[in-house]
Structure formats: C-alpha cells, structure tokens
Design an enzyme around this catalytic site. Structure first.
Site, PDB file in Angstrom:
ATOM      1  N   THR A 130      73.515  18.066 -40.922  1.00  0.00           N
ATOM      2  CA  THR A 130      73.809  18.743 -42.178  1.00  0.00           C
ATOM      3  C   THR A 130      74.688  17.878 -43.087  1.00  0.00           C
ATOM      4  O   THR A 130      75.439  17.026 -42.600  1.00  0.00           O
ATOM      5  CB  THR A 130      74.557  20.069 -41.868  1.00  0.00           C
ATOM      6  OG1 THR A 130      75.106  20.597 -43.053  1.00  0.00           O
ATOM      7  CG2 THR A 130      75.706  19.847 -40.887  1.00  0.00           C
ATOM      8  N   ASP A 131      74.636  18.156 -44.383  1.00  0.00           N
ATOM      9  CA  ASP A 131      75.543  17.463 -45.319  1.00  0.00           C
ATOM     10  C   ASP A 131      76.970  17.984 -45.186  1.00  0.00           C
ATOM     11  O   ASP A 131      77.899  17.376 -45.712  1.00  0.00           O
ATOM     12  CB  ASP A 131      75.049  17.615 -46.763  1.00  0.00           C
ATOM     13  CG  ASP A 131      74.980  19.055 -47.258  1.00  0.00           C
ATOM     14  OD1 ASP A 131      75.168  19.992 -46.444  1.00  0.00           O
ATOM     15  OD2 ASP A 131      74.724  19.256 -48.465  1.00  0.00           O
ATOM     16  N   GLU A 132      77.154  19.093 -44.469  1.00  0.00           N
ATOM     17  CA  GLU A 132      78.500  19.678 -44.373  1.00  0.00           C
ATOM     18  C   GLU A 132      79.465  18.785 -43.604  1.00  0.00           C
ATOM     19  O   GLU A 132      80.678  18.951 -43.697  1.00  0.00           O
ATOM     20  CB  GLU A 132      78.427  21.084 -43.756  1.00  0.00           C
ATOM     21  CG  GLU A 132      77.535  21.997 -44.578  1.00  0.00           C
ATOM     22  CD  GLU A 132      77.537  23.455 -44.146  1.00  0.00           C
ATOM     23  OE1 GLU A 132      78.548  23.918 -43.590  1.00  0.00           O
ATOM     24  OE2 GLU A 132      76.514  24.127 -44.371  1.00  0.00           O
ATOM     25  N   TYR A 155      81.681  24.934 -37.535  1.00  0.00           N
ATOM     26  CA  TYR A 155      80.272  24.531 -37.530  1.00  0.00           C
ATOM     27  C   TYR A 155      80.134  23.058 -37.910  1.00  0.00           C
ATOM     28  O   TYR A 155      79.532  22.263 -37.171  1.00  0.00           O
ATOM     29  CB  TYR A 155      79.452  25.405 -38.498  1.00  0.00           C
ATOM     30  CG  TYR A 155      78.093  24.824 -38.824  1.00  0.00           C
ATOM     31  CD1 TYR A 155      77.104  24.736 -37.849  1.00  0.00           C
ATOM     32  CD2 TYR A 155      77.796  24.339 -40.103  1.00  0.00           C
ATOM     33  CE1 TYR A 155      75.852  24.179 -38.138  1.00  0.00           C
ATOM     34  CE2 TYR A 155      76.561  23.786 -40.403  1.00  0.00           C
ATOM     35  CZ  TYR A 155      75.587  23.713 -39.419  1.00  0.00           C
ATOM     36  OH  TYR A 155      74.365  23.159 -39.700  1.00  0.00           O
ATOM     37  N   LYS A 159      78.861  19.768 -35.706  1.00  0.00           N
ATOM     38  CA  LYS A 159      77.712  18.930 -36.081  1.00  0.00           C
ATOM     39  C   LYS A 159      78.158  17.471 -36.263  1.00  0.00           C
ATOM     40  O   LYS A 159      77.438  16.544 -35.883  1.00  0.00           O
ATOM     41  CB  LYS A 159      77.056  19.450 -37.373  1.00  0.00           C
ATOM     42  CG  LYS A 159      76.344  20.782 -37.239  1.00  0.00           C
ATOM     43  CD  LYS A 159      75.148  20.754 -36.291  1.00  0.00           C
ATOM     44  CE  LYS A 159      73.993  19.926 -36.798  1.00  0.00           C
ATOM     45  NZ  LYS A 159      72.800  20.087 -35.902  1.00  0.00           N
TER      46      LYS A 159
HETATM   47  P1  NAD Z   1      68.511  28.451 -36.710  1.00  0.00           P
HETATM   48  O1  NAD Z   1      69.810  29.092 -36.330  1.00  0.00           O
HETATM   49  O2  NAD Z   1      67.541  29.212 -37.540  1.00  0.00           O
HETATM   50  O3  NAD Z   1      67.728  28.018 -35.376  1.00  0.00           O
HETATM   51  C1  NAD Z   1      68.378  27.403 -34.301  1.00  0.00           C
HETATM   52  C2  NAD Z   1      67.464  27.498 -33.077  1.00  0.00           C
HETATM   53  O4  NAD Z   1      68.114  26.795 -32.013  1.00  0.00           O
HETATM   54  C3  NAD Z   1      67.215  28.922 -32.601  1.00  0.00           C
HETATM   55  O5  NAD Z   1      65.836  29.137 -32.362  1.00  0.00           O
HETATM   56  C4  NAD Z   1      68.009  29.017 -31.299  1.00  0.00           C
HETATM   57  O6  NAD Z   1      67.444  29.897 -30.334  1.00  0.00           O
HETATM   58  C5  NAD Z   1      67.985  27.574 -30.823  1.00  0.00           C
HETATM   59  N1  NAD Z   1      69.123  27.283 -29.936  1.00  0.00           N
HETATM   60  C6  NAD Z   1      70.434  27.586 -30.159  1.00  0.00           C
HETATM   61  N2  NAD Z   1      71.163  27.208 -29.096  1.00  0.00           N
HETATM   62  C7  NAD Z   1      70.312  26.639 -28.204  1.00  0.00           C
HETATM   63  C8  NAD Z   1      70.479  26.038 -26.933  1.00  0.00           C
HETATM   64  N3  NAD Z   1      71.683  25.964 -26.341  1.00  0.00           N
HETATM   65  N4  NAD Z   1      69.383  25.523 -26.319  1.00  0.00           N
HETATM   66  C9  NAD Z   1      68.155  25.602 -26.887  1.00  0.00           C
HETATM   67  N5  NAD Z   1      67.941  26.180 -28.085  1.00  0.00           N
HETATM   68  C10 NAD Z   1      69.003  26.696 -28.738  1.00  0.00           C
HETATM   69  O7  NAD Z   1      68.918  27.075 -37.386  1.00  0.00           O
HETATM   70  P2  NAD Z   1      68.211  26.294 -38.590  1.00  0.00           P
HETATM   71  O8  NAD Z   1      68.741  26.796 -39.870  1.00  0.00           O
HETATM   72  O9  NAD Z   1      66.752  26.255 -38.357  1.00  0.00           O
HETATM   73  O10 NAD Z   1      68.825  24.838 -38.370  1.00  0.00           O
HETATM   74  C11 NAD Z   1      68.184  23.905 -37.497  1.00  0.00           C
HETATM   75  C12 NAD Z   1      68.973  22.623 -37.472  1.00  0.00           C
HETATM   76  O11 NAD Z   1      69.066  22.070 -38.773  1.00  0.00           O
HETATM   77  C13 NAD Z   1      70.402  22.783 -36.965  1.00  0.00           C
HETATM   78  O12 NAD Z   1      70.720  21.681 -36.156  1.00  0.00           O
HETATM   79  C14 NAD Z   1      71.224  22.788 -38.231  1.00  0.00           C
HETATM   80  O13 NAD Z   1      72.534  22.299 -37.993  1.00  0.00           O
HETATM   81  C15 NAD Z   1      70.427  21.854 -39.108  1.00  0.00           C
HETATM   82  N6  NAD Z   1      70.538  22.083 -40.561  1.00  0.00           N
HETATM   83  C16 NAD Z   1      70.359  23.334 -41.071  1.00  0.00           C
HETATM   84  C17 NAD Z   1      70.435  23.517 -42.457  1.00  0.00           C
HETATM   85  C18 NAD Z   1      70.185  24.872 -43.089  1.00  0.00           C
HETATM   86  O14 NAD Z   1      70.369  25.029 -44.281  1.00  0.00           O
HETATM   87  N7  NAD Z   1      69.726  25.873 -42.340  1.00  0.00           N
HETATM   88  C19 NAD Z   1      70.713  22.435 -43.285  1.00  0.00           C
HETATM   89  C20 NAD Z   1      70.896  21.177 -42.721  1.00  0.00           C
HETATM   90  C21 NAD Z   1      70.803  21.012 -41.348  1.00  0.00           C
END
Ligand code: NAD
Length: 347
Positions: A130-132, A155, A159
């Site tokens: 993430t950019d955070e 969070y 990350k």
């Molecule tokens: P999300 O919360 O929708 O999905 C996360 C998934 O990971 C879920 O299906 C969950 O069951 C699974 N998970 C959690 N803990 C686990 C574990 N211990 N073992 C196996 N699976 C596990 O998240 P998202 O929004 O789809 O984000 C996905 C990734 O992208 C993350 O790494 C997040 O940091 C990154 N990200 C998200 C955003 C955003 O805006 N949503 C932006 C930049 C980066």
C-alpha cells in the site's frame, strides 16, 4: 503461468484471479477465509480448468510448504492481509500476525521451494502493498518509490514491515521479488466496511453517511480492475528487486468523493425527496488519520506502459451500478462481526 495467489477470496485478490483466469493462467487461490473473505468473489471462475482453492493460513508453515510442493507454482502474488485501518486500531495483533509473521512464513516457504528447484531465475515473489507505508503528505507533493517509509497506523506499520522482509529476502537470499505500493482501491466486491461501499449502502438504506472529521482527508482512488491489470503486468515485465508505485491519478477529498457518490445515486435511484448528500453526517475523526496520500506513478507508466483505464467519475458510476445490482452479495456480508459499526476510535 501457474500463479499462487494469497488472499484470493478478498477484494483485490479476487479481481486478480478473475483476470488471470481470463488470460489463461492457472491459479491456486490460498486463503484462510477470514471475516473479510467471500468465495463468491471468485464464483465465476470456480469451475474453470486450472483454478483451485486451498483453504490455508499463511502463518501455517507446514501447510504452506505442502501447498508449494503439491502445486509447484511459477510465481506468487501475495495479497493475503488484514486490510482495514480501523480494525488495526482496535486490534493490532491480528495485523502483526498475518501481515508480518504470515509474510515471513510465506517467504520462507517460497524460498525453500525455489531453492529445491535449483533457484530458477524466472520465479517471482510479487508482494502487494500500500501507499500508506509512506505516511502522510501535506497539501503538496506525491509519493515516489524513493520516498522514505513513515507508516503511522498499525495497519500501515505492519505492511511496511512486510515490505522490508520481502526486500531483505531478495538482498540476502537472492529470491526474485517484486513489490508494488498502490493507492486506495474501489469497485465491485469491496467488503461493506470500506468507505465507498459504506457510503452507497448507508445512502440507499436512508441511514446517516459517516464522514470522519471534516472530510478534508485526501486519497488517490484506483478502480480495482486497473490495479489487477497493473499487478499482472508488473509480475510479467517488472524488473526483479524493483518497486513500482501504482495510483489512479485521481485525488479527492473524502467529502467531495462522498458528494460525487451521492450525486450518482441521485441520478440512478432518486430519493423520494432531496439528495442523498443530505444524509452526510460528520463524526469523530480516526486517531492519527493521515491527511493526504498521492501517488507518483511515473515509473510504472514510463517503464511498463501502464496507466489506469478508468477515471474516478466513470469508475464510481460502475461501482454504484454494481452495488445496486448485487444486493444479495452485500446483504449476506452485513451480518458479519463489526460490519456497520463504528470501529477504530482508539478507546
Ligand atoms: P481484503 O481484506 O478484501 O482481503 C484479504 C484476504 O486475505 C481475505 O480473503 C482474507 O481471508 C485473506 N487473509 C487474511 N489473513 C489471512 C491469512 N492469515 N492467511 C491466508 N489468507 C488470509 O483485502 P484487499 O483490500 O483485497 O487487499 C489485498 C491486499 O492489497 C492487501 O495486502 C492490502 O494491504 C493491499 N492493498 C489494498 C488496498 C485497498 O485499497 N484495498 C490498497 C493497496 C494495497
């Protein structure tokens, strides 16, 4: 390619899997199915040849080693994480467990597998972040790949730690890694606790639309399918060891974003009287709420030729339409623990 995707039952992971399967890749979806997961997100590809699901926790080392040995992937796309900042304020330990320990466990399993195969140079471990991690910006400037890390929430700190682990496994063991840091995503299948679904669902339920503080916080928004495209591109064409920032070039103050969504809803499903924006309600701010994030995506654009296909207005229209057309999907998730509650007030 045969891709091992972690977190593929979540929001972004499922978008990546739908795209990867459509492109003809084989996919092993590894997900622990936490509160944030929904296998319906990948329902469209569940019977596709070359797709399979492994219900596994990335913190479970023997289980993850076994997944690598049985499936023998060409690449890992690591998205599994605890992802909601407000929940990280109330309960940081789950974030440290999955995002830090889980990433370390996954790296070790990937390394053992990669070394057992003779360290193939075309293997990839792509870490999605993430950019955070870069912290909070003032009114000017944008995050580049050279911006120093300064995470400020549990969070983003977890990350940031995971990003450092991934780079360390490259420098120390030579594991061929890639890291991407992306801005805020939105679009279909986003869990109903995140800002944009909260706005849409509260509005159509005629409930107050909560806006933290004065709504001045700025985020850079990217449609999730554009992110999925960028991830597959970086995986296939990115330079090993390199970081790529991914952003939508679509900054908006939260209050302006909320008003945009209300205006779209006013057009698509008008209220009996007035505008949905009349439901906006300013609530106590999140502790340590980062003021502004903005991504400079010059590197991925110039080196790999990626840019977002959808602008913010168009993406929001598509998103609102999707939530209005997919009520059974989000209704089923609204009864999950914590959804619809105010979380992360730091008490
Ligand atoms: P999300 O919360 O929708 O999905 C996360 C998934 O990971 C879920 O299906 C969950 O069951 C699974 N998970 C959690 N803990 C686990 C574990 N211990 N073992 C196996 N699976 C596990 O998240 P998202 O929004 O789809 O984000 C996905 C990734 O992208 C993350 O790494 C997040 O940091 C990154 N990200 C998200 C955003 C955003 O805006 N949503 C932006 C930049 C980066």
């Amino acid at each position: 390619m045969k891709l091992l995707v972690t977190g593929g039952a979540g929001f972004i992971g499922s978008a990546v899997i739908r795209l990867a399967v459509a492109r003809g890749h084989e996919v092993v979806n590894v997900d622990a199915l936490t509160y944030a997961a929904c296998l319906e997100n990948v329902g469209r590809v569940a019977d596709a040849p070359g797709y399979c699901f492994e219900h596994a926790d990335i913190c479970d080392a023997p289980r993850i080693r076994d997944v690598f040995e049985r499936h023998r992937p060409d690449a890992v796309l690591h998205l599994a994480a605890e992802s909601h900042v407000d929940r990280s304020i109330d309960g940081p330990s789950a974030f440290i467990r999955t995002n830090v320990d889980g990433t370390g466990t996954l790296l070790e399993a990937a390394r053992a597998y990669w070394e057992s195969r003779g360290r193939p140079s075309d293997f990839r471990f792509h870490h999605v972040s993430t950019d955070e991690v870069y912290g909070s910006l003032g009114p000017d400037g944008r995050f580049t790949e050279a911006t120093p890390y300064a995470p400020r929430s549990p969070y983003s700190a977890s990350k940031a730690a995971s990003d450092h682990l991934v780079r360390a496994w490259h420098e120390t063991y030579g594991l061929p890694v890639l890291v991407t840091n992306c801005s805020n995503n939105y679009g279909p299948y986003q869990f109903p606790e995140k800002l944009i679904p909260v706005v849409i669902l509260n509005a159509i339920a005629e409930r107050p639309i909560p806006v933290y503080g004065t709504g001045e916080n700025v985020r850079d928004w990217l449609f999730v399918e554009d992110h999925a495209e960028a991830l597959l591109l970086v995986l296939q064409r990115g330079e090993v060891g390199r970081t790529y920032n991914i952003g939508g070039d679509a900054e908006a103050r939260n209050i302006d974003l909320v008003r945009m969504i209300c205006a779209i809803l006013d057009a698509q499903q008008p209220r009996a009287k007035g505008s949905y924006s009349d439901l906006v309600s300013f609530v106590t701010d999140r502790p340590g709420h980062d003021l502004r994030y903005a991504i400079d995506a010059t590197r991925i654009r110039d080196e790999l030729g990626w840019q977002p296909a959808l602008g913010l207005e168009e993406g929001l229209v598509r998103t609102v339409e999707w939530y209005l057309a997919n009520k059974p999907w989000w209704r089923g998730l609204q009864s999950r623990e914590g959804v619809g509650e105010r979380l992360g007030q730091g008490r």
